[in-house]
Write an enzyme that holds these catalytic residues in place. Structure first.
Site, short mmCIF file in Angstrom:
data_model
loop_
_atom_site.label_atom_id
_atom_site.label_comp_id
_atom_site.label_asym_id
_atom_site.label_seq_id
_atom_site.Cartn_x
_atom_site.Cartn_y
_atom_site.Cartn_z
N GLU A 182 38.62 48.69 47.98
CA GLU A 182 39.02 49.80 48.86
C GLU A 182 38.08 51.00 48.78
O GLU A 182 38.48 52.10 48.35
CB GLU A 182 40.46 50.22 48.58
N GLU A 202 46.03 42.11 51.05
CA GLU A 202 47.09 42.66 50.20
C GLU A 202 48.27 43.05 51.07
O GLU A 202 48.09 43.59 52.16
CB GLU A 202 46.62 43.93 49.46
#
Ligand code: GLA
Ligand code: ZN
Length: 699
Positions: free
Chosen positions: A151, A310
């Site tokens: 991320e 995710e």
């Protein structure tokens, strides 16, 4: 993609951090994962401290064990490089690795995603670690993709970044005069004499914070946003190049965050072998909002299937209110991802951690330690559906849309940095209004960037196209001239790539296409609204009201009140073979629905299906046929009338045209409608005639 031919199903798994646990628990993890039909694990996301305890030592003992165990147990691995959080010794020895905040404060060691992207220390050690990992595990044929860092995000304002910013600008502008021009530096006596006069725009220079980041010089802040995104992209590329050199056959990617402002994902995605993202809706996000993020992610690679990397199986730890996903919602949202193009379903996290901030984040294995939980039962049930029902049927399938919605990061940054006309201008929200209308009308839609081809679309909607970049007006002009329909809104066409106003009347470069001249812009307080009539119904005009004149366009609606009552607010312009529509204000989703429905009717764009409110519809197609997804986001049972015969691949039930199809609350139906394969004049058996599906996904 490489490796894909071996993949025969939607991969199912998630982030697994066994290094945080005593080893005697690992075999139990393996057992429970298998029960849940898990087949892929993301490993090694945050292990830098363990793998490199000091500058000169690497220690792979534990990771070797984990790698061997997961391979021996038949799991595929999405292998991370662990460069998303630096070790404490690095911060201690090399403070240049620490980021500087917008307020000028250099951070100390802490948290994660914490390295300055332009720190020589970060780049050196991140490259070295990546190389070590790639060499060490190159022969593990169960690694199906590389997961670079984690991320990427945030902004750094340190001195290194500032120096690099100057270099970045030199490459872009060549002379300081060009910089002065691009940023309009005659304003407030800002003329720069030398490259060294350039400073990072932050809260101690040009920027200030008043409900969001604002700036005195949009040009500088805009270039810094681009530079910061590019700096992180360079870090990604640096690792990617190392990985590609050592394991050229393994796809490389990282995890995106959906509608994340700080990184220009459209630019980034060119460097990714596949797009994957982390989906964490707030409990009160509407299904359409989640759907739009999926579509944005799918659009980054022109419709290629993406990976849901995710999602929480049950609950989050970082929202203000961490509400449990209601029963069946995890399944519903997983299929929603698939409905929008995902070919992989993954969770964060596989085992709930013991301490720190994610100990209350949902997991496949909860603190209780066994599989007898509500959440696990849902995970297991979905796993078995993916394995036994969906199999490889949907893999690689694409969506075909006749409507596109434009989304552009530069425009997002620029429109929201803008001082005036209203701080309530919110780019994603504006786009969302139009998206929702299209979604609720059950049209298939793609989200495209400015570089994407428009020729396959009948209608292109570009809400709030404040920055019309060099050449984009030409693209739209050509598209409309050739018969396309284009719809844009207030606050469009104002500036070019540097945020300099295009003179000669608004909406700048789009004026001739739209056949209007916007003379002034009025901004309304949130509690006020003007109004207009369209098709005999009254709709609100809020936030911004354009005061415009027709210059070839025809009026579809006009304001009802204020000193500009009677002035046009919605227009239509015939241009070449096509039409350009303009909505000069923020109205309601109901109005957008009505308008878009009217335009779509004229263009003969058919909805995917006729379904009740709250039921989401999409279609994916491949050699196995077309798959109609019906997702019931309500709690109540709904009935959908079948328009084309098919078989629900989740239950095996066949439906004929005209049948009533029942979907329970939070239920999902995936209706496979077979392709009509015509071979040499003979209408054959589709199963025999179609080729075995190729999984041209990413892994
Ligand atoms: C992100 C991160 C994960 C984890 C989850 C928790 O998506 O990538 O490491 O922190 O959030 O929701
Ligand atoms: Zn920095």
């Amino acid at each position: 993609m490489i490796g894909s031919s071996e993949i025969k199903k939607i991969l199912y798994g998630g982030d697994y951090n066994p290094e945080q646990w005593p080893e005697d628990i690992w075999e139990e993890d393996m057992r429970i994962f298998k029960l849940a039909h898990i087949d892929i694990l993301t490993l090694n996301v945050f292990n830098w401290a363990m793998l490199q305890p000091d500058e000169n030592t690497y220690d792979f003992r534990k990771l070797d064990k984990i790698m061997n165990m997961t391979r021996d147990n038949g799991f595929k691995v999405f292998m991370a490089t662990s460069t998303g959080a630096h070790p404490a010794w690095m911060a201690r020895e090399y403070p240049d690795i620490l980021r500087t905040q917008a307020n000028g404060v250099r951070r100390k060691y802490g948290r994660r995603h914490n390295s300055c992207p332009n720190s020589p220390t970060y780049r050196k050690y991140a490259a070295a670690l990546t190389e070590q990992i790639a060499r060490r595990y190159a022969e593990y044929d169960n690694i199906v993709a590389w997961h670079v860092s984690n991320e990427y995000g945030g902004i750094c304002y340190c001195d290194n970044c500032e120096k690099k910013f100057r270099e970045w600008l030199k490459k872009k502008y060549r002379t300081i005069e060009a910089v002065n021009h691009a940023w309009n530096m005659n304003f407030w006596s800002h003329t720069l004499y030398d490259w060294d006069d350039i400073v990072a725009p932050s809260l101690i220079t040009e920027e200030f914070e008043a409900s969001g980041l604002r700036t005195a010089f949009q040009g500088i802040s805009l270039d810094y946003a681009r530079f910061n995104s590019d700096s992180m992209l360079e870090c990604y590329k640096m690792e990617k190049e190392i990985l590609k050199k050592i394991t050229p056959h393994i796809p490389v990617s990282t995890n995106f965050m959906g509608m994340y402002k700080t990184l220009d994902y459209q630019k980034w995605s060119k460097e990714l072998d596949f797009v994957g993202w982390d989906n964490y809706p707030e409990y009160n996000d509407e299904p359409a909002e989640i759907a739009m993020r999926h579509d944005l992610m799918r659009g980054l690679k022109q419709g290629q299937p993406f990976a849901l990397l995710e999602q929480t199986p049950s609950v989050n730890n970082w929202h203000t209110i961490c509400r449990l996903k209601r029963p069946d919602v995890m399944r519903l949202w997983s299929f929603q991802a698939v409905a929008h193009g995902a070919d992989t379903i993954m969770f964060f996290q596989m085992r709930r951690s013991l301490g720190a901030c994610e100990k209350f984040h949902g997991a496949v294995i909860d603190h209780v330690g066994h599989e007898n939980t509500r959440v696990f039962r849902e995970i297991e049930a979905l796993g078995s559906e993916l394995e036994d029902r969906i199999k490889n049927l949907i893999l690689g399938s694409r969506m075909k849309s006749q409507i596109a919605i434009l989304f552009d990061w530069d425009n997002w940054w620029a429109a929201e940095f803008s001082a005036g006309p209203s701080r309530s201008i919110n780019y994603p929200k504006e786009v969302m209004q139009y998206y929702k209308a299209v979604y609720n009308l059950h049209f298939s839609v793609d989200i495209v960037g400015v570089e994407d081809d428009l020729s396959n679309y009948k209608l292109v909607i570009a809400p709030l196209l404040y920055m019309c970049k060099e050449g984009y007006d030409k693209k739209i002009r050509k598209y409309v001239k050739c018969g396309g329909a284009f719809l844009t809104t207030y606050f469009s066409g104002y500036v070019e790539d540097h945020d300099l106003v295009v003179t000669g009347g608004y909406p700048g470069r789009l004026k001739d296409i739209l056949g209007i001249w916007v003379e002034e812009i009025d901004a309304l307080p949130l509690e006020e609204a003007n109004s207009f009539l369209y098709s005999g119904k009254k709709y609100p005009a809020r936030i911004v009201c354009d005061l415009m004149h027709l210059r070839g366009a025809k009026e579809l609606a006009h304001y009802e009140s204020d000193f500009y009552a009677g002035m046009p607010v919605v227009t239509e312009h015939s241009y070449g073979e096509g039409k350009a529509f303009y909505v000069g204000t923020r109205s309601s989703e109901e109005f957008y629905r009505t308008l878009i429905n009217d335009i779509a009717k004229e263009l003969c764009i058919a909805p995917i299906a006729h379904a009740p409110e709250g039921v989401e519809t999409t279609v994916r197609e491949n050699e196995n046929g077309s798959f109609l997804f019906l997702l019931n986001h309500t709690q109540a049972k709904v009935i959908v009338s079948v328009e084309r015969a098919g078989q629900d691949i989740l239950t095996g039930k066949e439906y004929l045209e005209g049948d009533n199809l029942e979907i329970l609350g939070a239920g999902v139906v995936i209706l496979q409608r077979r392709c009509q394969v015509v071979a040499e004049g003979v209408s054959g058996n589709w199963e025999a005639e179609t080729k075995a599906p190729k999984a041209d996904g990413f892994f």
